[in-house]
Design a protein around this motif. Sequence first.
Motif, short mmCIF file in Angstrom:
data_model
loop_
_atom_site.label_atom_id
_atom_site.label_comp_id
_atom_site.label_asym_id
_atom_site.label_seq_id
_atom_site.Cartn_x
_atom_site.Cartn_y
_atom_site.Cartn_z
N UNK A 104 12.57 -29.33 -2.15
CA UNK A 104 13.22 -30.59 -2.12
C UNK A 104 13.26 -31.07 -3.76
N UNK A 105 12.55 -30.51 -4.59
CA UNK A 105 12.30 -30.69 -5.71
C UNK A 105 13.66 -30.02 -6.51
N UNK A 106 13.90 -28.76 -6.28
CA UNK A 106 14.73 -28.22 -6.81
C UNK A 106 16.08 -28.72 -6.28
N UNK A 107 16.08 -29.11 -5.15
CA UNK A 107 17.52 -29.83 -4.65
C UNK A 107 17.87 -31.28 -5.25
N UNK A 108 16.86 -31.93 -5.26
CA UNK A 108 16.75 -33.06 -5.84
C UNK A 108 17.33 -32.92 -7.75
N UNK A 109 16.44 -32.04 -8.44
CA UNK A 109 16.94 -31.69 -9.63
C UNK A 109 18.14 -31.31 -9.86
N UNK A 110 18.76 -30.25 -8.85
CA UNK A 110 20.12 -29.78 -9.09
C UNK A 110 21.38 -30.89 -8.68
N UNK A 111 20.90 -31.65 -7.76
CA UNK A 111 21.97 -32.80 -7.61
C UNK A 111 21.93 -33.84 -8.65
N UNK A 112 20.73 -34.15 -9.26
CA UNK A 112 20.85 -35.09 -10.33
C UNK A 112 21.50 -34.31 -11.54
N UNK A 113 21.18 -33.12 -11.67
CA UNK A 113 21.97 -32.63 -12.69
C UNK A 113 23.50 -32.84 -12.84
N UNK A 114 24.01 -32.21 -11.51
CA UNK A 114 25.35 -32.51 -11.07
C UNK A 114 25.84 -33.84 -11.19
N UNK A 115 25.36 -34.74 -10.81
CA UNK A 115 25.76 -36.14 -11.00
C UNK A 115 25.87 -36.63 -12.30
N UNK B 186 19.65 -43.37 -11.29
CA UNK B 186 18.27 -43.30 -10.69
C UNK B 186 18.00 -42.22 -10.06
N UNK B 187 16.50 -41.71 -10.11
CA UNK B 187 16.14 -40.58 -9.73
C UNK B 187 16.23 -40.69 -7.84
N UNK B 188 16.92 -39.98 -7.35
CA UNK B 188 16.83 -39.86 -5.97
C UNK B 188 15.44 -39.63 -5.57
N UNK B 189 15.25 -40.12 -4.05
CA UNK B 189 13.89 -39.70 -3.60
C UNK B 189 13.80 -38.68 -2.73
N UNK B 190 14.97 -38.17 -2.35
CA UNK B 190 15.17 -37.19 -1.46
C UNK B 190 16.61 -36.69 -1.67
N UNK C 261 20.31 -35.33 -0.89
CA UNK C 261 21.40 -35.73 -0.21
C UNK C 261 22.00 -34.65 0.39
N UNK C 262 22.59 -35.06 1.44
CA UNK C 262 23.65 -34.06 2.24
C UNK C 262 24.67 -33.61 1.15
N UNK C 263 25.12 -32.50 1.57
CA UNK C 263 26.58 -32.07 0.83
C UNK C 263 27.59 -33.17 1.03
N UNK C 264 27.80 -33.73 2.14
CA UNK C 264 28.82 -34.52 2.57
C UNK C 264 28.39 -36.10 1.70
N UNK C 265 27.25 -36.36 1.47
CA UNK C 265 26.88 -37.56 0.89
C UNK C 265 27.12 -37.16 -0.75
N UNK C 266 26.76 -36.15 -1.16
CA UNK C 266 27.16 -35.96 -2.73
C UNK C 266 28.61 -35.86 -2.84
N UNK C 267 29.23 -35.36 -1.92
CA UNK C 267 30.91 -35.33 -2.03
C UNK C 267 31.38 -36.58 -2.23
#
Length: 80
Positions: free
Chosen positions: A8-19, A42-46, A48-54
């Motif tokens: 989860x930490x890697x996923x959150x970090x990657x998503x935050x970096x992308x956003x 904001x720092x996400x707490x979990x 997000x699904x690929x669809x939510x990110x899109x």
Amino acid sequence: MRQPAVPAEVGIAAQRAGLQSLIDEEESRLEALGFTGDNLLAEPCRPLTPETMRLLAGLLEELYANIAKHADPGECPRPH
């Protein structure tokens, strides 16, 4: 074939970096038009699904495009 689980930490970090990258790009476009200000992500707490990110990326792009198209740089704060 399923992809291996990502911690989860890697996923959150990657998503935050992308956003954050998307926000930085859009900020640069607005700054070129004369807008000033800061955006906070904001720092996400979990993760997000690929669809939510899109959908979230599309929403951010639409918000920034509407600001650029319809707002006066001297009167409109950017979203935080």
